[in-house]
Design a protein around this motif. Structure first.
Motif, PDB file in Angstrom:
ATOM      1  N   SER A 180      68.133 -61.545  54.195  1.00 49.13           N
ATOM      2  CA  SER A 180      67.754 -62.339  55.363  1.00 49.13           C
ATOM      3  C   SER A 180      66.567 -61.696  56.078  1.00 49.13           C
ATOM      4  O   SER A 180      66.509 -60.475  56.244  1.00 49.13           O
ATOM      5  N   ASP A 183      68.004 -62.488  62.163  1.00 44.87           N
ATOM      6  CA  ASP A 183      69.409 -62.571  62.569  1.00 44.87           C
ATOM      7  C   ASP A 183      69.773 -64.044  62.720  1.00 44.87           C
ATOM      8  O   ASP A 183      69.034 -64.821  63.333  1.00 44.87           O
ATOM      9  N   TYR A 185      72.453 -67.288  60.688  1.00 45.28           N
ATOM     10  CA  TYR A 185      73.602 -67.742  59.896  1.00 45.28           C
ATOM     11  C   TYR A 185      73.113 -68.205  58.529  1.00 45.28           C
ATOM     12  O   TYR A 185      72.196 -69.040  58.417  1.00 45.28           O
ATOM     13  N   ALA A 186      73.757 -67.652  57.480  1.00 47.01           N
ATOM     14  CA  ALA A 186      73.469 -68.088  56.117  1.00 47.01           C
ATOM     15  C   ALA A 186      74.124 -69.445  55.896  1.00 47.01           C
ATOM     16  O   ALA A 186      75.291 -69.653  56.257  1.00 47.01           O
ATOM     17  N   SER A 210      77.849 -60.856  57.315  1.00 52.08           N
ATOM     18  CA  SER A 210      77.096 -60.020  56.377  1.00 52.08           C
ATOM     19  C   SER A 210      76.169 -59.098  57.160  1.00 52.08           C
ATOM     20  O   SER A 210      75.232 -59.560  57.818  1.00 52.08           O
ATOM     21  N   HIS A 211      76.480 -57.810  57.102  1.00 51.09           N
ATOM     22  CA  HIS A 211      75.630 -56.807  57.741  1.00 51.09           C
ATOM     23  C   HIS A 211      74.752 -56.125  56.703  1.00 51.09           C
ATOM     24  O   HIS A 211      75.060 -56.104  55.505  1.00 51.09           O
ATOM     25  N   PRO A 218      78.938 -59.619  50.768  1.00 49.00           N
ATOM     26  CA  PRO A 218      79.820 -60.625  51.392  1.00 49.00           C
ATOM     27  C   PRO A 218      80.418 -61.556  50.346  1.00 49.00           C
ATOM     28  O   PRO A 218      79.866 -61.723  49.254  1.00 49.00           O
ATOM     29  N   ILE A 229      74.867 -63.419  59.726  1.00 48.00           N
ATOM     30  CA  ILE A 229      74.099 -62.474  58.926  1.00 48.00           C
ATOM     31  C   ILE A 229      73.081 -61.766  59.809  1.00 48.00           C
ATOM     32  O   ILE A 229      72.555 -62.351  60.771  1.00 48.00           O
ATOM     33  N   THR A 230      72.816 -60.496  59.511  1.00 47.30           N
ATOM     34  CA  THR A 230      71.823 -59.727  60.259  1.00 47.30           C
ATOM     35  C   THR A 230      70.566 -59.533  59.413  1.00 47.30           C
ATOM     36  O   THR A 230      70.582 -59.707  58.198  1.00 47.30           O
ATOM     37  N   ALA A 233      70.247 -58.067  55.638  1.00 49.87           N
ATOM     38  CA  ALA A 233      71.523 -58.122  54.936  1.00 49.87           C
ATOM     39  C   ALA A 233      71.439 -59.077  53.749  1.00 49.87           C
ATOM     40  O   ALA A 233      70.656 -60.038  53.746  1.00 49.87           O
ATOM     41  N   LEU A 235      72.289 -62.127  51.271  1.00 49.98           N
ATOM     42  CA  LEU A 235      72.870 -63.463  51.431  1.00 49.98           C
ATOM     43  C   LEU A 235      74.143 -63.579  50.601  1.00 49.98           C
ATOM     44  O   LEU A 235      74.206 -63.072  49.470  1.00 49.98           O
ATOM     45  N   VAL A 242      68.628 -69.326  55.814  1.00 54.03           N
ATOM     46  CA  VAL A 242      69.200 -68.712  57.017  1.00 54.03           C
ATOM     47  C   VAL A 242      68.671 -69.457  58.228  1.00 54.03           C
ATOM     48  O   VAL A 242      67.459 -69.657  58.372  1.00 54.03           O
TER      49      VAL A 242
END
Length: 574
Positions: A180, A183, A185-186, A210-211, A218, A229-230, A233, A235, A242
């Motif tokens: 990603s 920051d 959402y996947a 997911s870090h 993940p 997700i950060t 990180a 996917l 993302v």
């Protein structure tokens, strides 16, 4: 047959005879009758009294006679070769024939330095070394300096300044997985081959987090789910884009109120692969990351790309090791706290050159060799040899002792004591005319023979810095793996009139700055006497004045060699 070689150290007479049995015997016979007189003289007998009767009296007492028609200063034994073999040396014929060694150059073609043992009255009144141009001197240096040697070093910040010796290719892809960029959402964006056409806008359950961590990946994302997700990180499997956190709101929380349970995506304008770094998109596996000849800088980019691409051992050229040595009885270390007396001067050359060479960042180490006093066959040779042996130096830089005075010992030490070669001893330039470049034979620990370099720079401070920039720098550049071009050249406009020298090109210390229109302006640092170290205090370039009568007028263009950062308009550093 070869002649014997004799000398005195303290009160000891040392005689070296030829290596052949016949030569050793005949030469020893030739000097035996003279040894008593020589020993008495070495022990301290008054020379004036011993020679009061003249040479003939000494010869008669020793039982020898002089050759030649005039008064003799060298006594030679007359041999009666009544041996049991004949002396019909038919060279080149028969079993005993041999070719007599013969030099192919006349003494006049082999310039050599003064012999310090003969005193001031026997020193040459004119240098025997040809006068080279600066261009020819630099060419001699770059052809004589050894080629760089390759080594492999671990990836550390100590590599800064090194030159890459071969092309380096990525051992790993960067990133190694889909990552990603933001920051958020996947998500699984509709329209991809694995999902049906539905809108991404709406509220979705958060299935996982997911870090950017190395411990695990993940779980795979299912249709209708999203994953927090950060940045950086990986996917989740099946995710293909993302959504930035800014394009979402929390719809509901978990029972313990610690996490979001569902999240609303506020936009439908998300495309596949949006905000995603694909594997190898930064660095592809096997791609060229640093080419041969690249210099590793302190900016950090080269070190960073090597680390990212999985390179732990880096092929580079071995960086040379340099020692700096001042010479002279009058030179006093800068740390001397008492007031100067007599003819004492503080050593400014050594601190200046140590700073200059370290600033080039070409060397593995720059060693302070201290000060050598003006003692023939003494400290100068000892300190140079110690630098090459104990400190493992490739180059020794000296200041002082390169002119024509009776205590200018560098050239005699190199040629007469160390068996070295003076490649040049004079250069047509101002300042720096007596600059000397030499090689000294050296046997490595493996038994291989090589040549170590000695740069004899003039003792005047301005001359030392100017000649180091012109001659030492190209040699170190070549040995470190660069092309050895020396200082960068720019064209500048001269501010104010500058006098030229009709006999030699001059390297005038100037401050170069950028004018309002982007034109580089060169301003003299003032009086240019070679002893005036202040002419270098603010200088960042050398103005290359042509050899001619008269002046370089205000506003005229001229070539300059850049030694340091150029000042921008109003004094800022470019």
């Amino acid at each position: 047959m070869s002649r014997p070689v004799a000398g005195v150290r303290n009160k000891t007479i040392i005689v070296t005879l030829p290596g052949s049995p016949k030569g050793a015997k005949e030469n020893l016979q030739a000097i035996l009758k003279l040894m008593p007189h020589a020993c008495v003289q070495a022990a301290g007998e008054d020379s004036r009294a011993a020679h009061s009767g003249g040479t003939k009296k000494l010869e008669k007492e020793a039982g020898v006679s002089a050759t030649g028609d005039g008064p003799s200063t060298i006594a030679v034994v007359k041999h009666s070769h009544d041996h049991h073999h004949h002396h019909n040396h038919d060279h080149g014929h028969g079993h005993a024939g041999h070719k007599v060694p013969k030099a192919h150059t006349a003494p006049s073609e082999r310039p050599q330095s003064n012999d310090p043992r003969l005193g001031a009255t026997h020193r040459a009144r004119e240098s025997p070394y040809p006068m080279l141009t600066v261009v020819d001197a630099v060419a001699k240096i770059t052809t004589t300096s050894p080629a760089p040697v390759t080594e492999n070093l671990p990836l550390t910040p100590d590599l800064v300044g090194s030159i890459v010796s071969e092309d380096i290719y990525a051992a790993e892809a960067v990133p190694a997985y889909r990552a990603s960029i933001v920051d958020g959402y996947a998500v699984i964006v509709p329209g991809s081959s694995s999902v049906s056409e539905t809108s991404i806008k709406g509220t979705f359950p958060v299935a996982s987090v997911s870090h950017a961590q190395a411990s695990s990946l993940p779980p795979a994302l299912q249709r209708g789910q999203i994953a927090r997700i950060t940045t950086g990180a990986p996917l989740p499997e099946n995710a293909n884009a993302v959504v930035m956190v800014e394009d979402t709101t929390i719809a509901s929380l978990t029972d313990d109120q610690s996490e979001e349970a569902t999240v609303s995506i506020l936009t439908a304008d998300i495309s596949p692969s949006e905000n995603v770094r694909e594997p190898g998109s930064d660095i592809q596996l096997g791609s060229l990351i640093l080419a041969k000849g690249t210099r590793i800088t302190s900016v950090g980019g080269e070190i960073g790309v090597l680390a990212a691409a999985g390179i732990s051992s880096v092929p580079v050229y071995r960086r040379p090791r340099v020692g700096v040595l001042s010479t002279g009885d009058e030179v006093t270390d800068s740390s001397h706290t008492s007031a100067l007396s007599g003819g004492m001067i503080r050593d400014s050359n050594r601190p200046s050159l140590l700073s200059l060479v370290r600033g080039w960042n070409l060397c593995a180490e720059v060693v302070d060799l201290g000060i050598a006093r003006d003692t023939p066959h003494g400290q100068l040779e000892e300190k140079i040899r110690r630098g090459f042996r104990a400190d493992g130096l490739d180059v020794v830089v000296t200041t002082g002792g390169v002119s024509m005075g009776e205590l200018d010992l560098l050239k005699p030490t190199i040629e007469r004591s160390m068996g070295g070669t003076v490649h040049f001893g004079r250069v047509s330039m101002k300042p720096g005319k007596p600059t000397t470049f030499a090689g000294v034979p050296f046997k490595t620990s493996d038994g291989d023979k090589t040549e170590k370099l000695v740069f004899g720079l003039p003792g005047n401070p301005a001359s030392a810095i100017v000649t180091a920039n012109l001659f030492l720098l190209p040699a170190l550049q070549k040995m470190a793996g660069l092309q050895g071009k020396g200082l960068e050249k720019v064209v500048v406009k001269v501010q104010g009139r500058v006098r030229c020298d009709k006999s030699r090109p001059e390297y005038h210390r100037v401050v170069v700055s950028c004018g309002k229109e982007g034109v580089l302006i060169a301003r003299s640092t003032g009086m240019q006497r070679s002893s005036r170290v202040g002419s270098l205090a603010s200088a960042n370039a050398l103005l290359v004045l042509p050899q001619k009568e008269g002046w370089l007028e205000d506003g005229v263009g001229c070539e300059a060699l850049v030694m340091g950062p150029i000042l921008g308009y109003a004094g800022s550093v470019l």
